[in-house]
Design an enzyme around this catalytic site. Structure first.
Site, short mmCIF file in Angstrom:
data_model
loop_
_atom_site.label_atom_id
_atom_site.label_comp_id
_atom_site.label_asym_id
_atom_site.label_seq_id
_atom_site.Cartn_x
_atom_site.Cartn_y
_atom_site.Cartn_z
N CYS A 1 35.24 95.78 31.18
CA CYS A 1 36.40 96.02 30.32
C CYS A 1 36.59 97.51 30.08
CB CYS A 1 36.21 95.27 29.00
SG CYS A 1 37.63 95.33 27.90
N CYS A 2 35.50 98.21 29.70
CA CYS A 2 35.58 99.67 29.51
C CYS A 2 35.97 100.36 30.82
CB CYS A 2 34.24 100.22 29.03
SG CYS A 2 33.93 100.07 27.26
N CYS B 1 37.46 100.56 19.93
CA CYS B 1 38.35 99.40 19.95
C CYS B 1 37.99 98.43 18.82
CB CYS B 1 38.21 98.66 21.29
SG CYS B 1 38.74 99.63 22.72
N CYS C 1 35.31 95.78 19.40
CA CYS C 1 33.91 96.17 19.66
C CYS C 1 33.36 97.12 18.61
CB CYS C 1 33.81 96.82 21.04
SG CYS C 1 34.38 95.78 22.39
N CYS D 1 30.65 103.92 26.49
CA CYS D 1 31.70 103.22 27.22
C CYS D 1 31.70 103.53 28.70
CB CYS D 1 33.07 103.55 26.63
SG CYS D 1 33.47 105.30 26.70
S1 SF4 Z 1 35.31 99.18 23.75
FE1 SF4 Z 1 35.42 96.92 24.01
S2 SF4 Z 1 37.60 96.35 24.09
FE2 SF4 Z 1 37.43 98.60 24.30
S3 SF4 Z 1 37.51 98.90 26.50
FE3 SF4 Z 1 35.32 98.79 25.95
S4 SF4 Z 1 34.69 96.61 26.08
FE4 SF4 Z 1 36.96 96.74 26.17
#
Ligand code: SF4
Length: 246
Positions: free
Chosen positions: A127-128, A208, A211, A234
């Protein structure tokens, strides 16, 4: 700093330059480091990477005093607290910053990888990667150096951080490396700067909303980020040779 590629230690002229700059900046205050980096070492080749989080106003304010046209990169993951987005817009206007670059994940990546916005639960690294690392990596060629607000005191993983690093692709300038939470609070108060609205709700580090959790007093400031998981960064601050991109 050296890096390992195929089990070979690689030490490039850029790593040597990072070491020399770190030695040069040792004992300098943050403003002097930034002024030298922006006006001398990396003229026209440097950007500020800002999360517009809890401490971000310090660097944004310092950079605005030196050159308001400095590019300010914000990774707009689509998963930020609405308070962060409001804070971003208010700070940019208040400080007169003229070059905000809002980086969004590619729409095709959102559709292909995370159409239901739940990837952070099953694979936060992935996701990151598509929400932060990939959009940022796409603009790294435009800059030789990035200004980062990371501090040694923020987490055990950052204790050995140098003032200037080379990640295999870009220089990272960390002018607040030796700042404490108290230094940040003092600077914000002394310059009458607006704090991020979530700080008073127990968020000393803000990413985010999916998270980030508030932390208890005395806990590591970043312990609310990916709480309960092994993940601590991240990926944008890992060396390219660690697989983390810039
Ligand atoms: S902090 Fe969480 S929601 Fe944001 S990009 Fe990374 S995994 Fe995704």
């Amino acid at each position: 700093m050296t890096v390992l590629i195929n089990n070979l230690v690689v030490d490039t002229p850029e790593h040597e330059r990072a070491r020399q700059l770190s030695a040069k900046y040792e004992g300098w205050n943050a403003e002097s480091i930034l002024r030298d980096a922006i006006d001398h070492e990396f003229v026209g080749q440097i950007a500020l990477s800002s999360s517009f989080g809890a401490d971000a106003v310090v660097l944004l304010h310092l950079v605005a005093q030196i050159d308001r046209t400095t590019p300010v990169i914000f990774l707009d993951t689509d998963r930020h607290f609405f308070q962060t987005l409001q804070y971003r817009d208010e700070l940019v206007a208040q400080l007169g910053l003229t070059n905000l670059i809002n980086l969004r994940p590619a729409l095709e990546d959102v559709r292909a990888l995370d159409p239901k916005n739940v990837l952070f639960q099953s694979d936060p690294d992935a996701c990151c990667d598509f929400r932060k690392t990939k959009p940022l990596a796409a603009v790294t060629k435009d800059y030789a150096a990035w200004i980062s607000g990371r501090k040694r005191a923020q987490a055990a993983t950052r204790k050995a951080m140098q003032i200037v690093e080379f990640d295999g692709r870009n220089f990272k300038i960390n002018p607040l490396a030796d700042w404490t939470a108290q230094d940040v609070a003092d600077y914000i108060r002394a310059h009458d700067l607006p704090p991020h609205p979530l700080v008073e709700q127990g968020y000393p580090s803000i990413g985010c909303f999916t998270c980030t959790k508030p932390v208890e007093e005395g806990q590591d400031a970043r312990s609310g980020r990916w709480a309960g998981q092994d993940k601590t960064e991240c990926g944008i601050h890992l060396s390219v040779y660690d697989g983390g991109g810039i």
